[in-house]
Design a protein around this motif. Structure first.
Motif, PDB file in Angstrom:
ATOM      1  N   VAL A 220       0.880  -1.159   0.000  1.00 47.26           N
ATOM      2  CA  VAL A 220       0.000   0.000   0.000  1.00 47.26           C
ATOM      3  C   VAL A 220       0.924   1.217   0.000  1.00 47.26           C
ATOM      4  O   VAL A 220       1.562   1.518   1.020  1.00 47.26           O
ATOM      5  CB  VAL A 220      -0.922   0.045   1.236  1.00 47.26           C
ATOM      6  CG1 VAL A 220      -1.794   1.296   1.200  1.00 47.26           C
ATOM      7  CG2 VAL A 220      -1.796  -1.193   1.293  1.00 47.26           C
ATOM      8  N   HIS A 221       1.022   1.877  -1.147  1.00 50.35           N
ATOM      9  CA  HIS A 221       1.912   3.032  -1.234  1.00 50.35           C
ATOM     10  C   HIS A 221       1.404   4.165  -0.349  1.00 50.35           C
ATOM     11  O   HIS A 221       0.215   4.224  -0.016  1.00 50.35           O
ATOM     12  CB  HIS A 221       2.013   3.513  -2.686  1.00 50.35           C
ATOM     13  CG  HIS A 221       3.106   4.515  -2.907  1.00 50.35           C
ATOM     14  ND1 HIS A 221       2.880   5.870  -2.871  1.00 50.35           N
ATOM     15  CD2 HIS A 221       4.437   4.349  -3.142  1.00 50.35           C
ATOM     16  CE1 HIS A 221       4.022   6.502  -3.081  1.00 50.35           C
ATOM     17  NE2 HIS A 221       4.982   5.609  -3.246  1.00 50.35           N
ATOM     18  N   THR A 223       0.698   7.099  -0.910  1.00 52.33           N
ATOM     19  CA  THR A 223      -0.401   7.878  -1.493  1.00 52.33           C
ATOM     20  C   THR A 223      -1.732   7.139  -1.438  1.00 52.33           C
ATOM     21  O   THR A 223      -2.780   7.741  -1.683  1.00 52.33           O
ATOM     22  CB  THR A 223      -0.088   8.235  -2.955  1.00 52.33           C
ATOM     23  OG1 THR A 223       0.162   7.014  -3.692  1.00 52.33           O
ATOM     24  CG2 THR A 223       1.143   9.122  -3.053  1.00 52.33           C
ATOM     25  N   GLU A 224      -1.697   5.820  -1.155  1.00 53.88           N
ATOM     26  CA  GLU A 224      -2.930   5.025  -1.108  1.00 53.88           C
ATOM     27  C   GLU A 224      -3.328   4.638   0.307  1.00 53.88           C
ATOM     28  O   GLU A 224      -4.234   3.849   0.511  1.00 53.88           O
ATOM     29  CB  GLU A 224      -2.763   3.753  -1.955  1.00 53.88           C
ATOM     30  CG  GLU A 224      -2.638   4.004  -3.440  1.00 53.88           C
ATOM     31  CD  GLU A 224      -3.893   4.607  -4.046  1.00 53.88           C
ATOM     32  OE1 GLU A 224      -4.988   4.383  -3.495  1.00 53.88           O
ATOM     33  OE2 GLU A 224      -3.792   5.333  -5.054  1.00 53.88           O
ATOM     34  N   HIS A 227      -6.896   9.363   2.609  1.00 53.60           N
ATOM     35  CA  HIS A 227      -7.367  10.460   1.773  1.00 53.60           C
ATOM     36  C   HIS A 227      -6.658  11.764   2.137  1.00 53.60           C
ATOM     37  O   HIS A 227      -6.637  12.699   1.339  1.00 53.60           O
ATOM     38  CB  HIS A 227      -8.879  10.633   1.934  1.00 53.60           C
ATOM     39  CG  HIS A 227      -9.669   9.487   1.371  1.00 53.60           C
ATOM     40  ND1 HIS A 227      -9.835   9.282   0.021  1.00 53.60           N
ATOM     41  CD2 HIS A 227     -10.323   8.461   1.991  1.00 53.60           C
ATOM     42  CE1 HIS A 227     -10.560   8.196  -0.179  1.00 53.60           C
ATOM     43  NE2 HIS A 227     -10.880   7.684   0.992  1.00 53.60           N
ATOM     44  N   LYS A 246      -7.986  -2.764  -1.239  1.00 59.39           N
ATOM     45  CA  LYS A 246      -8.447  -3.008  -2.606  1.00 59.39           C
ATOM     46  C   LYS A 246      -7.250  -3.315  -3.497  1.00 59.39           C
ATOM     47  O   LYS A 246      -6.215  -2.656  -3.414  1.00 59.39           O
ATOM     48  CB  LYS A 246      -9.192  -1.783  -3.139  1.00 59.39           C
ATOM     49  CG  LYS A 246      -9.807  -1.987  -4.526  1.00 59.39           C
ATOM     50  CD  LYS A 246     -10.620  -0.775  -4.944  1.00 59.39           C
ATOM     51  CE  LYS A 246     -11.281  -0.990  -6.296  1.00 59.39           C
ATOM     52  NZ  LYS A 246     -12.125   0.166  -6.675  1.00 59.39           N
ATOM     53  N   LEU A 248      -5.200  -3.054  -6.650  1.00 62.63           N
ATOM     54  CA  LEU A 248      -5.080  -2.100  -7.757  1.00 62.63           C
ATOM     55  C   LEU A 248      -4.398  -2.707  -8.968  1.00 62.63           C
ATOM     56  O   LEU A 248      -4.784  -2.448 -10.107  1.00 62.63           O
ATOM     57  CB  LEU A 248      -4.298  -0.861  -7.297  1.00 62.63           C
ATOM     58  CG  LEU A 248      -4.887  -0.058  -6.139  1.00 62.63           C
ATOM     59  CD1 LEU A 248      -4.000   1.138  -5.835  1.00 62.63           C
ATOM     60  CD2 LEU A 248      -6.308   0.391  -6.452  1.00 62.63           C
ATOM     61  N   SER A 258      -0.143  -4.361  -5.935  1.00 55.92           N
ATOM     62  CA  SER A 258      -0.369  -2.986  -5.483  1.00 55.92           C
ATOM     63  C   SER A 258      -1.759  -2.901  -4.853  1.00 55.92           C
ATOM     64  O   SER A 258      -2.742  -3.362  -5.445  1.00 55.92           O
ATOM     65  CB  SER A 258      -0.279  -2.009  -6.655  1.00 55.92           C
ATOM     66  OG  SER A 258       1.027  -2.032  -7.203  1.00 55.92           O
ATOM     67  N   SER A 260      -4.644  -0.640  -2.130  1.00 60.32           N
ATOM     68  CA  SER A 260      -5.086   0.671  -1.658  1.00 60.32           C
ATOM     69  C   SER A 260      -5.951   0.489  -0.418  1.00 60.32           C
ATOM     70  O   SER A 260      -6.879  -0.314  -0.398  1.00 60.32           O
ATOM     71  CB  SER A 260      -5.891   1.392  -2.735  1.00 60.32           C
ATOM     72  OG  SER A 260      -6.413   2.620  -2.225  1.00 60.32           O
ATOM     73  N   LYS A 262      -7.126   3.469   1.178  1.00 60.76           N
ATOM     74  CA  LYS A 262      -8.078   4.576   1.144  1.00 60.76           C
ATOM     75  C   LYS A 262      -9.259   4.284   0.215  1.00 60.76           C
ATOM     76  O   LYS A 262     -10.336   4.846   0.392  1.00 60.76           O
ATOM     77  CB  LYS A 262      -7.387   5.863   0.723  1.00 60.76           C
ATOM     78  CG  LYS A 262      -7.029   5.985  -0.737  1.00 60.76           C
ATOM     79  CD  LYS A 262      -6.405   7.336  -1.033  1.00 60.76           C
ATOM     80  CE  LYS A 262      -6.132   7.521  -2.524  1.00 60.76           C
ATOM     81  NZ  LYS A 262      -5.508   8.842  -2.802  1.00 60.76           N
ATOM     82  N   ALA A 263      -9.050   3.362  -0.768  1.00 62.23           N
ATOM     83  CA  ALA A 263     -10.136   3.035  -1.688  1.00 62.23           C
ATOM     84  C   ALA A 263     -11.264   2.272  -0.998  1.00 62.23           C
ATOM     85  O   ALA A 263     -12.364   2.169  -1.536  1.00 62.23           O
ATOM     86  CB  ALA A 263      -9.606   2.226  -2.866  1.00 62.23           C
TER      87      ALA A 263
END
Length: 401
Positions: A220-221, A223-224, A227, A246, A248, A258, A260, A262-263
Motif C-alpha cells: 500500500v503506497h 499515497t494510497e 485520503h 483493494k 489495484l 499494489s 489501496s 483509502k479506496a
C-alpha cells in the motif's frame, strides 16, 4: 571339562567397532553397566554415550533387564584389578545408522531439532546425528538471532552428506522458500484487480505499508494509505493490524501486488454536494500558497482554491503578500465541482468594495481593453479654379525674350 571347553569356545572376542547386544545389569551414578551377550565381558554405557542431552536423567532412558544394541568404542582396564571392560555407545551406533540412512539423500526434506546456537548458524539433530545449518540458510532473510530457534523442530532440506568428514549440512531456507512459492501461487490464483481482500500489516516503511495476504506481501503506497495528504504510514496502520484493502494491480511474474487502503474507506468528496453549496460562507485554514492563489481547507481532506483575483479588491501581485499558511480565513463558496474534486472560493466577495478600488478596477479594465487603431480619414481636396488651369504665358509672362 568338555562342557567348559564348549563354553569357552562359544565366547567370542570383542573389538572396537563391533556392534553388540547387551543386557542392562545396573543403573547408577550416571552410567549403566551392561553384559555383552556371548562374550562373558561387561561394558559401561555413560549418559554422554547414551544421549546428547546433558540434562537428561539416565534412569528414564534405560532400565535394568533391558536389552540394547550398542557400538563398542574401546577397551578399559581397571586400575586396581585386571578386570577388562569395554566402553560402549548407543548414541554413536544410532549416528552410524543415521549416516547410512543419509547417504544419497541430498535434496530430501527431513525433520530436525535445533539443539544450540553456534558460531555462524545452528546445530541440529536428526536421528541422533548432529547437523549444521549456516545462518544464511536459516531463513529467507539473514538471521542474526539464531538463539530463538533452539528447541524448535522444523523441516530442513539436506544439502550435503559426507560421513568421512562428519559433514552434514542442511537448509531451512530452501523449505521456507518452497512453501512460500506454493502459497504465493495459490494466493495469486485467487486475487483479482478491483476486489477487496483482507490481510495483516507485515511491516511499515517510509514509503508505505506491506500487507501479508497469506503468502504474498502487497504494497500500500503512501499515497494510497489515506485520503489525507502528507500522512505518516505509522499514523495510519500498525504492524499486526488486520485491514481491508483493494487490489489495484497484479504482477505475478515479479511477485508484486499494489493495494489501496483509502479506496475501501469513504473519501472526503463523497456526498460533498450535501455539505457545500455555492453561496455558503464558511471558515477555513490556509494550507498552501501558490503563484496563482491560495488553497484553503474547508472540510477535512477538502481544499478549495481562492484564486489570486479573489483574494482582495486591491491588486495582489503575490498571494504571499496577503495571506500566510495556517491563517484562519472566512471564504465564500463560488462553485462546487465534485466530479473534478474542485471547490472555488472567494475572500473579496465578503468584503465591501472600496470606492478607490472601484475606480482602480475601472481604470484597470480600461487599460486592459485593446485600443483600436486610429482610422485615417480619406479627404478629397478640390483645388481652386485658378489652380486647376494655367498657360505658358502665366509661367513666363515676366521674362523678356
Amino acid at each position: 571339562m568338555n562342557e567348559f571347553e564348549d563354553l569357552l569356545n562359544s565366547v567370542s572376542e570383542v573389538a572396537p567397532g563391533d556392534v553388540v547386544t547387551a543386557e542392562v545389569l545396573t543403573v547408577d551414578a550416571g552410567q549403566a553397566n551392561v553384559a555383552i551377550s556371548g562374550t562373558g565381558v561387561e561394558g559401561v554405557l555413560t549418559l554422554r554415550e547414551l544421549t546428547n542431552d546433558r540434562e537428561a536423567d539416565i534412569n528414564e532412558l534405560v532400565k535394568v533387564g533391558e536389552t540394547l544394541e550398542l557400538l563398542v568404542l574401546r577397551q578399559v582396564v581397571g586400575k586396581d584389578t585386571d578386570t577388562v571392560t569395554y566402553l560402549v555407545s548407543k548414541k554413536r551406533l544410532e549416528a552410524r545408522k543415521a549416516w547410512d540412512k543419509l547417504v544419497g539423500r541430498e535434496d530430501e526434506v527431513v525433520t530436525v531439532k535445533a539443539t544450540r546456537a553456534v558460531k555462524g548458524g545452528l546445530s541440529v539433530e536428526f536421528e541422533g546425528l548432529r547437523g549444521f545449518i549456516p545462518a544464511s540458510m536459516i531463513d529467507t532473510r539473514f538471521t542474526r538471532n539464531t538463539e530463538r530457534f533452539v528447541g524448535q523442530e522444523f523441516d530442513a532440506k539436506i544439502k550435503e552428506v559426507d560421513p568421512a568428514e562428519n559433514r552434514f549440512i542442511l537448509s531451512r531456507r530452501d523449505v521456507v522458500e518452497e512453501v512460500a512459492a506454493a502459497a504465493r501461487q495459490e494466493v495469486f490464483s485467487k486475487l483479482a484487480v478491483g476486489e477487496n481482500v483482507t490481510g495483516k500489516v507485515a511491516r511499515i516503511t517510509s514509503f508505505g505499508a506491506f500487507i501479508d495476504l497469506g503468502g504474498v506481501d502487497g504494497l500500500v503506497h503512501l499515497t494510497e494509505l489515506s485520503h489525507e495528504r502528507n500522512v505518516s504510514p505509522k499514523s495510519v496502520v500498525t504492524v499486526g493490524e488486520e485491514v481491508e484493502v483493494k487490489v489495484l494491480a497484479i504482477d505475478e511474474e515479479e511477485g508484486r501486488v499494489s493495494l489501496s487502503l483509502k479506496a475501501t474507506t469513504p473519501g472526503p468528496w463523497d456526498g460533498v454536494e450535501q455539505k457545500l453549496a455555492a453561496g455558503d460562507v464558511i471558515e477555513g485554514k490556509v494550507k498552501r500558497l501558490t503563484d496563482f492563489g491560495a488553497f484553503v481547507e474547508v472540510l477535512p481532506g477538502i481544499d478549495g482554491l481562492v484564486h489570486i483575483s479573489q483574494i482582495s479588491h486591491k491588486r495582489v501581485e503575490n498571494p504571499k503578500d496577503a495571506l500566510t499558511v495556517g491563517q484562519d480565513v472566512t471564504v465564500k463558496v463560488l462553485e462546487v465541482n465534485a466530479a473534478d474534486e474542485r471547490v472555488s472560493l472567494s475572500i473579496k466577495a465578503l468584503e465591501e468594495r472600496p470606492a478607490a478600488a472601484e475606480g482602480e478596477e475601472k481604470a484597470e479594465k480600461r487599460e486592459s481593453r485593446p485600443r483600436r487603431p486610429k482610422r485615417q480619414e480619406k479627404r478629397d481636396f478640390e483645388l481652386p479654379e485658378t489652380q486647376t488651369g494655367f498657360s505658358m504665358a502665366d509661367l513666363f509672362g515676366d521674362i523678356e525674350l
